[in-house]
Scaffold this motif. Structure first.
Motif, short mmCIF file in Angstrom:
data_model
loop_
_atom_site.label_atom_id
_atom_site.label_comp_id
_atom_site.label_asym_id
_atom_site.label_seq_id
_atom_site.Cartn_x
_atom_site.Cartn_y
_atom_site.Cartn_z
N HIS A 1 0.86 -1.18 0.00
CA HIS A 1 0.00 0.00 0.00
C HIS A 1 0.90 1.24 0.00
O HIS A 1 1.93 1.28 0.70
N LEU A 2 0.51 2.26 -0.75
CA LEU A 2 1.34 3.46 -0.81
C LEU A 2 1.54 4.08 0.57
O LEU A 2 2.63 4.58 0.89
N HIS A 3 0.51 4.03 1.41
CA HIS A 3 0.64 4.64 2.73
C HIS A 3 1.62 3.88 3.63
O HIS A 3 2.01 4.40 4.68
N GLN A 4 2.02 2.67 3.22
CA GLN A 4 2.98 1.90 4.01
C GLN A 4 4.42 2.19 3.60
O GLN A 4 5.37 1.79 4.30
N LEU A 5 4.62 2.90 2.50
CA LEU A 5 5.97 3.13 2.00
C LEU A 5 6.85 3.95 2.95
O LEU A 5 8.04 3.68 3.04
N PRO A 6 6.33 4.98 3.65
CA PRO A 6 7.22 5.66 4.61
C PRO A 6 7.81 4.71 5.65
O PRO A 6 9.00 4.81 6.00
N LEU A 7 7.01 3.78 6.15
CA LEU A 7 7.51 2.80 7.10
C LEU A 7 8.50 1.85 6.42
O LEU A 7 9.55 1.53 6.99
N ALA A 8 8.17 1.41 5.21
CA ALA A 8 9.06 0.51 4.47
C ALA A 8 10.38 1.20 4.14
O ALA A 8 11.44 0.57 4.20
N ASN A 9 10.33 2.49 3.79
CA ASN A 9 11.57 3.22 3.49
C ASN A 9 12.44 3.34 4.74
O ASN A 9 13.67 3.19 4.67
N ARG A 10 11.81 3.63 5.86
CA ARG A 10 12.59 3.73 7.11
C ARG A 10 13.23 2.39 7.44
O ARG A 10 14.39 2.35 7.88
N SER A 11 12.50 1.33 7.20
CA SER A 11 13.06 0.02 7.47
C SER A 11 14.20 -0.32 6.52
O SER A 11 15.21 -0.91 6.92
N ARG A 12 14.05 0.07 5.26
CA ARG A 12 15.13 -0.19 4.29
C ARG A 12 16.41 0.52 4.70
O ARG A 12 17.52 -0.03 4.51
N GLU A 13 16.30 1.70 5.28
CA GLU A 13 17.49 2.39 5.77
C GLU A 13 18.18 1.59 6.87
O GLU A 13 19.41 1.50 6.92
#
Length: 397
Positions: free
Chosen positions: A60-72
Motif C-alpha cells: 500500500h502506498l501509505h505503508q511506504l514511509p515505514l518501508a523506506n525507514r526500514s530499508r534504511e
C-alpha cells in the motif's frame, strides 16, 4: 538468555519475533530498560519461517514511509547490530503475465515516486536481454533496484543478541498466561507464575497478538495462515533479483530468489493449515506441486531443478491487509505491532525503530493512522448489535 523469576523494567515486550527483538534493541539505544518475553525461541514463527523478502514495491502506498525507514535500517545492519544477516540489495522485479496489469504496474510506479521509491518498468527485447531467465508468458516487470533479500533464520536472533549486549533482558521459554494493567504498571504473568512489571507494554506476538489484545478489551478479527515454502538444490548462481508475480490469481502468485550458494528459495500459490493452539503449520503437497509448475512457467531454466526441503510457519492476517501498529485505543501505555499479513519481514527493523521512538517520545513522523487498532471497534459494535437477542427476536427478511 536471562531467566529471572520476576523483574521490572521501563518496557515489557511480549513476543520475540524480528519486530519485538528490534524494538528491544532500539529501546535500549534510547536508554530504556527492557524485558522481552518469548514463549519459545526468538524468531521461531513467522519471523524465521518466511521467504526473506526485503521489498518495498507492491505495498500500500501509505505503508511506504515505514518501508523506506526500514530499508534504511537494513542497509546499516552490520554497523548497528554487529552481525551479518545476509542482506543482499539484489533488486526485486515484479512481473505480470496479464497485459491489463502492466498498466497497474506503471501507475503504481508513478505514484510510488512521490514516496521516494524509484521503480523502472521493463518489457520487450530489453527485458528479455536483461532477464533471460524469465519465461515467454511474461509481459513486463517493475524493477526496484535497491530492494533485495535476507536470511530470516538469522535476523531476529541477531537483533536479540544485539539487544542483550546492550542490557535488555531477553527471556525465552516463557509463555504468558495473563497481561493486565494494575495501577500505573502493566503485569505479564507467565504460566509458571513469574511476574514482570513495567509502565509500558508492547505486544508483538504475531498470530497470538489478538489473544493478548482481547485481554485489554480490544478484539481484532485476526486469522492465522501458513505460508508454503520450499528450497531446491544449488545450481549455478545467475538470478540476482528477487522475482515475484503480480496477479489476482492465487494459484499463480509465485515468488522466488536465488542465494549466492545457488539454492532457489520459493513460496506463494496458496496457504496451508495452521493451529495456534498446538503451534503447528502444515505444508500441503498439492501446493508444492503447484509451486514447481509455476516456477517452470516463470523461469523455464529452472524446470529440472531438484527440490530438497519444504516448510511452513504461522503468519497473522487481517481483513484489510493492514497490520495493527501503534498505541492502544483504550489503555494508556499499551502499544501493538502485529498482524502484518505476510509482509512483515522487510518492515521488522523499521517497526522496531518506530515503536521505540513512539514509546520513548510519544510521537513519530511515520504515519500510523491506517494501522490503529480502533478501526475494528466500529465493526465490532455493528456485529454485536446485529447479533443481539432483541435483533434476533425480530427475525429476518
Amino acid at each position: 538468555m536471562n531467566t529471572a523469576a520476576s523483574a521490572r523494567a521501563d518496557v515489557i515486550i511480549v513476543g520475540g519475533g524480528i519486530m519485538g527483538c528490534a524494538a528491544a534493541f532500539f529501546l535500549r539505544r534510547r536508554g530504556r530498560s527492557v524485558i522481552l518475553l518469548e514463549r519459545e525461541l526468538v524468531g521461531r514463527q513467522a519471523s524465521g519461517a518466511n521467504f526473506g523478502n526485503v521489498r518495498r514495491q507492491g505495498r500500500h502506498l501509505h505503508q511506504l514511509p515505514l518501508a523506506n525507514r526500514s530499508r534504511e535500517v537494513w542497509g546499516r545492519l552490520p554497523e548497528l547490530i554487529g552481525e551479518d544477516v545476509e542482506f543482499l540489495p539484489s533488486g526485486h522485479i515484479r512481473i505480470t503475465y496479464d497485459q491489463e496489469r502492466v498498466g497497474l504496474l506503471e501507475s503504481y510506479a508513478r505514484d510510488a515516486r512521490d514516496y521516494g521509491l524509484e521503480l523502472e518498468m521493463v518489457s520487450g527485447d530489453s527485458m528479455r536481454k536483461r532477464f533471460p531467465y524469465l519465461g515467454p508468458e511474461v509481459r513486463a516487470g517493475s524493477l526496484s533496484p535497491l530492494d533485495g533479500h535476507a536470511n530470516p533464520r538469522l535476523s531476529a536472533p541477531a537483533f536479540c543478541r544485539a539487544a542483550a549486549r546492550l542490557g535488555a533482558q531477553m527471556i525465552e521459554h516463557t509463555e504468558i498466561a495473563l497481561v493486565e494493567k494494575e495501577g500505573e504498571d502493566f503485569r505479564a504473568i507467565s504460566t509458571d507464575g513469574r511476574v514482570y512489571r513495567a509502565p509500558a507494554m508492547l505486544i508483538t506476538a504475531g498470530a497470538w497478538g489478538d489473544h493478548l489484545a482481547l485481554q485489554f478489551g480490544e478484539p481484532v478479527p485476526l486469522i492465522a495462515r501458513g505460508p508454503q515454502m520450499g528450497v531446491t538444490e544449488p545450481v549455478p548462481y545467475g538470478i540476482r533479483p528477487v522475482v515475484g508475480v503480480s496477479t489476482n490469481i492465487t494459484e499463480e502468485s509465485l515468488y522466488y530468489r536465488q542465494i549466492p550458494r545457488g539454492n532457489i528459495i520459493f513460496g506463494g500459490c496458496g496457504y496451508g493449515e495452521v493451529s495456534t493452539e498446538t503451534i503447528r503449520a502444515y505444508v500441503k503437497p498439492e501446493n508444492t506441486i503447484r509451486q514447481l509448475s509455476q516456477l517452470r512457467r516463470l523461469s523455464p531454466v529452472l524446470a529440472n531443478v531438484n527440490l530438497i526441503r519444504v516448510w511452513s510457519g504461522i503468519e497473522s492476517y487481517l481483513p484489510d491487509s493492514n497490520p495493527v501498529m501503534g498505541p492502544s485505543a483504550k489503555v494508556p501505555g499499551l502499544y501493538y505491532a502485529f498482524g502484518f499479513c505476510g509482509e512483515g519481514f522487510q518492515l521488522g527493523p523499521g517497526v522496531g525503530d518506530v515503536m521505540a521512538e513512539l514509546i520513548d517520545t510519544g510521537a513519530t513522523d511515520v504515519p500510523l493512522e491506517h494501522y490503529a487498532i480502533g478501526r475494528f471497534a466500529a465493526a465490532e459494535a455493528i456485529l454485536a448489535a446485529a447479533t443481539s437477542p432483541a435483533k434476533a427476536a425480530a427475525g429476518t427478511h
